[in-house]
Design a protein around this motif. Structure first.
Motif: not given
Lengths: 324, 338, 666
Positions: C52-54, C72-74, C84-85, C88-91
């Motif tokens: 889901i990462a943009p 870029h939401w974040l 944000l990406s 998300l990847y880092g999670a």
């Protein structure tokens, strides 16, 4: 007294394990750290320095036992080699400068965090079921925050945005290190933010464990009896509940000390505080093995001493440990 | 009398004192010292003593849960030395232990059915699932837990103490043992339900012709429940005999103390034995007779020599110098003559 | 190894039986539920994050150091990478390290802890020593050293390093648990049944430790995520692999702080803090599940607290300020009317359950009132209620406890405010608990615990006077004076109980409530203590409420006996009358349950069935299901206490109401 001696024996054993680990790790890890180190210095090292590094990180031509003896000789004579990151200063000198800062900051803050957290924990346990219980989620959040991240936020708010405190360092560059009023004032001023970070992030853990121990202790028969005796609430709370509840918390103190000190060290990096943490960071960046392993040993010794002190206090507080 | 089923011969058990520094300096707790006891089929023998007298340890030694320090456990006259492995399982299939606290003796997270099934599958190896269920039903019925299915699906905390103790007996029955060792089977139960459990144990003893050891601290219950009684003090058996004789004509000063201390509203004559002192240390027990420091009749000899069992009447023995054939001149006063 | 003082593990009590349902209840606690939900969200994000990462998290773009925007939401990094990406990847990396380390660490802890705890002996000592050494070694520095030798280590390396340094805590806790479980009867019972060791460990030991193992697991997840972040932040991991820690590393390295790009480091840190908080909340749920006392504190809600507070505001009664000395009382006789305590219609509820129902009795000066009852009869609840020591959720909705002061005025104990209650306690009424071992503070000298009451109630008393009084009191109960300086654990069981009585006598109270004071003792010691109590009572003239299940003992020592059943008094009579002519069928059954020592052997009949569960009392007379004399009306009418001569019994057999009695003949 016997208990303390036994503890002392145990900590000596632990120190031996730590030192031996420090000897073993570079030797069992893949690659040849000694060779790697020597290459890093690009031939700047004299034969004596090379020999010292080999003693500490691996002599391919000697038996493990001989290496171990040589290693101990170096440790006991305080020869930890030459720092690569701070070349050509030797490790001992580097540590001598930064140790003072860390000792001062972390000792004060850890004790402060413990005292504040335990104090609040006593209150929260005593007044369980009141608004104080809502402190728990808040402090849980605070203690789940990575120390260094909290440090970053604090710097952002108080140094960069509000400009109340200095951004980094341990003292103002205008002052010279010494026992002058100026210097001490400046050091204290520079220590406010790092100290606040460590205290705030460590308070939560103590608070929760103390609250839970209080709650457990409060349902003990002896607390009930104290109430039945018509003692003042203050006396029941401190002399009967809190004092007993604190015992497990105190031994918990010893155990989580390693964790707190570890977290504090990373905090130093954010503030560029001139202590062991920042030094360790620089050492890690530069793959400065001599400095890193010496810092590890130093921190271990500090933690062991703190543990021993906590145990002495424990023996003082709990008569049941005094016999035998 | 026929030969005993299970027998302890000069059994001794010393537990090492776990020293704080080192397992230390050869100090031991004299839990059981030179004790001999015989259990007969169809007969209940009571073992009476206070906490720390070694009575529960003796029961566990008979069950072979601990190795002996010295002496012998004999099953049908054959020495057994089986605290591990197959030989141990062989032994426990004949000798079963019932514990004091029914709430503690069940795994709290296992249902009654699964606990019983484990016992059944050990002792009825080779039976299929349905056969096992039939055995479980039968066991519960025998212990008056009917209908069985009402109990099997429950967890221990859903049953009362009395019911659980019955399940505990059912578990022991699964092995079809020849000997029951009941360690204070009713002490942690309410007074009003004790009798039911004791009657159940008595019925099983008679119907199945098994030997029963009834370990208790309550000498009055021994009088009612057991044919024979042995009294233990500080790791030694000090008096044995038929229960009625031991409780009505107690010979050993300790037994007398025990009886006069027990609450008994029916007692009309208040004849108290004066108690002086405390139970002894089992790490360094008193020399000679272990009761001598508390004994109102103690003589010089009691401090030096350990008394052997003296036969007083048919099967009634007491380990007390008062009953020696050549009492010391000083021992003019016999306790039962006061 | 017995060196370390008691920590966590030793304080966690064995798991309570109501396993299944409690789990559900734990989930119902809002905080725990929040924790579980947040954790699940993070787990899902970790799995689907990369999909889901943009953007590609490493992809460089022109939008450098841009604040959060629609694209870029974040926001973006210095190189224009999408934060944000990255988060998300880092999670994925961070959660992987957390869970992976927790799995390996837990397996190691379980292996070491259970092996050490179950085997005992030398292997235990060596393993625990090893665990303790690892526990004291500062984890993070050690991890740093290890990580530093594996340059740019990936997740696997970090997982191994964290597991190697982190297993000790869980091992220690589990070992202590195993040790205590191994001593539990059900393990011994399994052994006595002939069960194999391996099966005992798998089926008896392990299942009972699941909660502790779960707690250790979740704790390790948090610690591992934090450690990984610290290591990454220090640049000791592979900094090209995205994790929350590496995001912070780059933020620090590229001076995000100085440029004020808060969006760069806030999200990653928040994510770590959130998952840590969530896991801690779940762990509190588990803690409360393991430790019943904490659970109680959790449930003891505002409602119960308010109930206590509101009671405090009820009418104030002035307590006689100075204590008047009472004239020496004559020895107690059956026709004495000198009432010191009058309990009327007392009711105690535990939530919806009524534990003590409409209990009334009087206690006269010098009287020994014996209260007999089995488990669940409400006798101990009554003892606590009389002294107002009951704790939430226990609550007294009805009743009066009237105490007669020396000047003949009476006060209602239930209406006293805190200060009055404090002054009343011990001065007029003291209590002796069942277990002196638990009731004496283990870390205070015995003498100090006696003196304590003197300090609180006799402010004018000088220290030497107090010390003399302590010695006097110890002498009264037969303890040598030099034992005043001993700690409770240094006294024998009998001596501790006598010390407990000395504490109770400290202020020369009018009433002493004794809640099973000798139940934990052997008969010989019990006899010593009882003789002492009776001697003191005659000498000092106090009244005693003696509570026990041991009816024989009670008949021997009491003047009056009250029998409780299902929360009510079912019979009250003079002790001798009670022994000779018990009226209530329950009393008769009880007396026929006790084997006797003297006299001829009598027939023992006992009582069928078990004592009732207070939560599910039968209708009508609660003894009806076990009663040999029950008739139809017993199911409908709740018997009150009927007078039979000098005794009274709550049984319809004695009802004078003919309509009710009709059924008897049926």
């Amino acid at each position: 007294m016997r208990t303390v001696l036994r503890k002392l024996g145990f900590y000596l054993l632990t120190a031996w394990v730590a030192i031996s680990l420090n000897f073993l790790i570079p030797r069992v890890m893949p690659g040849d750290p000694a060779e790697h180190l020597i290459n890093q210095f690009h031939g700047k090292l004299g034969p004596a320095a090379i020999q010292a590094l080999r003693v500490l990180f691996g002599q391919p031509d000697a038996s493990l036992w001989t290496q171990y003896l040589n290693y101990w000789h170096s440790i006991l004579t305080g020869d930890f080699g030459i720092s690569y990151a701070y070349y050509p200063t030797d490790v001992g000198t580097v540590l001598g400068q930064s140790m003072f800062w860390t000792l001062g900051l972390i000792t004060a803050c850890t004790i402060l965090g413990f005292v504040i957290g335990t104090g609040l924990g006593i209150l929260a346990g005593w007044k369980r079921g009141t608004w104080l219980d809502s402190l728990i989620p808040v402090t849980t959040f605070l203690s789940s925050i990575p120390y260094f991240w909290f440090a970053i936020i604090i710097v952002l708010v108080f140094s960069i945005t509000l400009n109340w405190f200095p951004l980094s360092g341990g003292y103002s560059v205008d002052t010279t290190i010494g026992f002058s009023g100026d210097f001490i004032a400046s050091a204290l001023y520079y220590a406010v933010l790092p100290a606040a970070t460590i205290v705030i992030t460590s308070v939560g853990g103590w608070l929760i464990s103390m609250r839970n121990m209080m709650v457990t202790t409060l349902s003990e028969d002896y607390v009930r009896l104290a109430e039945a005796k018509g003692l003042s609430r203050r006396r029941v709370m401190y002399k009967y509940a809190a004092r007993n509840a604190m015992l497990p918390s105190l031994s918990g103190f010893a155990m989580s000390l390693g964790f707190v000190i570890g977290g504090s060290i990373v905090t130093e990096v954010v503030f560029n505080y001139p202590g062991l943490g920042t030094t360790l960071f620089k050492a890690a960046q530069a793959a400065d093995y001599p400095l890193m392993s010496a810092i590890f040993l130093l921190i271990t010794i500090m933690v062991l001493v703190a543990n021993l002190l906590a145990d002495v206090v424990y023996v003082f507080l709990d008569p049941r440990t005094r016999e035998g | 009398m026929t030969a005993p089923v299970l027998e302890a011969v000069d059994v001794t058990k010393h537990f090492p004192v776990r020293g704080l520094v080192k397992r230390g300096a050869g100090r031991v707790v004299h839990a059981v010292d030179n004790v001999s006891l015989k259990l007969y089929s169809g007969r209940i023998t009571a073992l009476v003593g206070e906490s720390g007298s070694g009575k529960s340890t003796l029961a566990r030694l008979l069950a072979q849960l601990y190795p002996l320090t010295s002496g012998e456990i004999r099953l049908h006259g054959n020495p057994v030395q089986a605290t591990k492995g197959k030989a141990f399982r062989e032994h426990v299939s004949k000798v079963q232990l019932i514990l004091q606290d029914p709430f503690a003796s069940f795994n709290p997270v296992a249902s009654i059915a699964s606990t019983l099934r484990r016992a059944v599958s050990i002792h009825h190896a080779g039976k299929g699932g349905d056969e096992q269920l039939a055995v479980i039903d039968d066991l519960l019925t025998q212990t008056n837990l009917a209908p069985p299915r009402q109990f099997t699906q429950k967890f221990p905390h859903e049953l009362s103490g009395g019911q659980l103790q019955r399940v505990s007996i059912a578990r022991a029955l699964a092995a079809s043992p020849e000997v029951f060792l009941a360690d204070e089977p009713v002490s942690s139960l309410d007074v009003s339900i004790r009798l039911g459990i004791l009657n159940l144990l008595r019925r099983l003893t008679e119907e199945r012709d098994v030997a029963m050891l009834y370990v208790t601290h309550d000498i009055a219950s021994a009088r009612y429940f057991a044919a024979d009684t042995a009294v233990m003090y500080a790791g030694e058996i000090v008096e044995t005999g038929p229960s009625e004789t031991v409780t009505q004509q107690a010979a050993h000063p300790y037994t007398q103390l025990l009886i006069s201390s027990a609450p008994d509203p029916s007692r009309t004559d208040v004849k108290r034995v004066k108690d002086i002192g405390q139970p002894p240390s089992l790490i360094s027990p008193p020399s000679g007779c272990r009761f001598h420091p508390r004994c109102p009749f103690a003589m010089a000899r009691c401090r030096e020599e350990k008394p052997p069992p003296f036969e007083l009447a048919d099967g009634h023995t007491a380990r007390c110098w008062l009953y020696a054939d050549n009492p010391e001149p000083a021992a003019s006063e016999r306790p039962d003559a006061q | 190894m017995a060196m370390q003082p008691a920590v966590l593990a030793e304080t966690t009590e064995p798991i309570e039986p109501e396993a299944g349902r409690l789990w559900l209840r734990a989930l119902r606690a809002p905080l725990t539920l929040t924790g579980v939900i947040i954790t699940l969200v993070f787990v899902v994000l970790a799995v689907i994050g990369p999909w889901i990462a943009p953007y590609d998290p490493s992809a460089v773009s022109d939008a450098a150091t841009a604040a959060p925007s629609f694209d870029h939401w974040l926001g973006t990094t210095q190189n224009g990478q999408d934060i944000l990406s990255q988060v998300l990847y880092g999670a994925q990396a961070s959660m992987l390290v957390g869970l992976g380390s927790a799995v390996i660490t837990t397996v190691l802890s379980v292996l070491v802890g259970i092996t050490a705890g179950y085997l005992g002996g030398t292997s235990d000592e060596l393993l625990s020593l090893l665990a303790n050494v690892f526990l004291v070694l500062p984890g993070l520095p050690l991890t740093i050293i290890l990580a530093a030798y594996i340059p740019h280590s990936g997740s696997l390396g970090i997982i191994l390093v964290i597991s190697l340094t982190g297993w000790a805590w869980g091992a220690r806790v589990l070992r202590a648990q195993t040790l205590s479980l191994r001593k539990r009867d059900f393990v011994e019972a399994a052994r006595a049944t002939g069960e194999r060791t391996s099966k005992i460990i798998l089926r008896d030991i392990l299942p009972n430790q699941l909660a502790v193992i779960a707690a250790a697991f979740l704790g390790t997840v948090t610690a591992a995520i934090l450690t990984q972040a610290s290591l990454a932040f220090l640049g000791l991991t592979d900094v090209t692999q995205w994790s929350w820690g590496t995001i912070l590393y780059w933020a620090q390295a590229d001076s995000a702080l100085l440029t004020g790009s808060w969006w760069w480091f806030v999200p990653a840190g928040l994510a770590i803090a959130l998952i840590g908080t969530a896991l801690s909340l779940v762990n509190f749920g588990i803690d409360e599940f393991i430790n019943p006392r904490l659970r109680q504190a959790g449930i003891a809600t505002l409602k119960a607290q308010r109930a206590q507070v509101s009671r405090r505001r009820t009418k104030r009664v002035r307590l006689s300020g100075d204590r008047q000395p009472r004239p020496a009382g004559a020895p107690f006789t059956a026709d004495s009317t000198d009432v010191v305590l009058d309990v009327r219609g007392l009711k105690v509820n535990y939530g919806a359950t009524t534990a003590v129902d409409d209990v009334s009795f009087t206690l006269r000066r010098g009287e020994v009132l014996g209260i007999a009852g089995e488990s669940g009869s409400g006798k101990s609840t009554l003892a606590y209620a009389i002294t107002r020591l009951h704790k939430p959720p226990a609550d007294i909705p009805q009743g009066e406890i009237r105490y007669t002061n020396a000047d003949r005025s009476t006060v209602d104990v239930l209406a006293m405010d805190d200060e009055q209650l404090r002054a009343f306690r011990w001065e007029e009424l003291s209590i002796v608990f069942q277990s002196a071992m638990h009731a004496l503070n283990p870390i205070m000298r015995v003498g100090e615990q006696i003196e304590d009451a003197l300090v609180a109630h006799r402010p004018g008393m000088a220290a030497p006077e107090r010390a003399a009084r302590v010695v006097e009191l110890l002498g009264i109960v037969g303890i040598p004076a030099d034992r005043a300086g001993s700690y409770p654990h240094e006294l024998s069981g009998g001596m501790r109980q006598r010390a407990m009585i000395a504490v109770g006598l400290a202020l020369d109270p009018e009433i002493i409530v004794m809640d099973e004071p000798t139940t934990a003792l052997d008969v010989v010691i019990q006899r010593q203590i009882i003789d002492k109590i009776m001697e003191l009572k005659d000498r000092l003239g106090f009244s005693v409420i003696f509570i026990t299940h041991d009816l024989s003992l009670l008949i021997e020592m009491s003047d009056t006996i009250a029998v409780m059943y299902g929360g009510k008094i079912v019979e009250m009579a003079a002790a001798q009358d009670f022994h000779e002519r018990p009226q209530h069928p329950y009393s008769r059954g009880l007396l026929e349950s006790f084997p006797t020592l003297s006299g001829p052997k009598k027939e023992l009949s006992g009582i069928p069935g078990s004592p009732p569960d207070l939560r599910r009392l039968p209708s009508g007379c609660s003894f009806r299901p076990r009663c040999p004399a029950a008739f139809d009306a017993c199911a409908e009418h709740e018997p009150r206490l009927y007078q039979i001569g000098a005794s009274s019994a709550a049984c319809l057999l004695y009802s004078d109401d003919h309509v009710v009695k009709m059924g008897e003949s049926a």
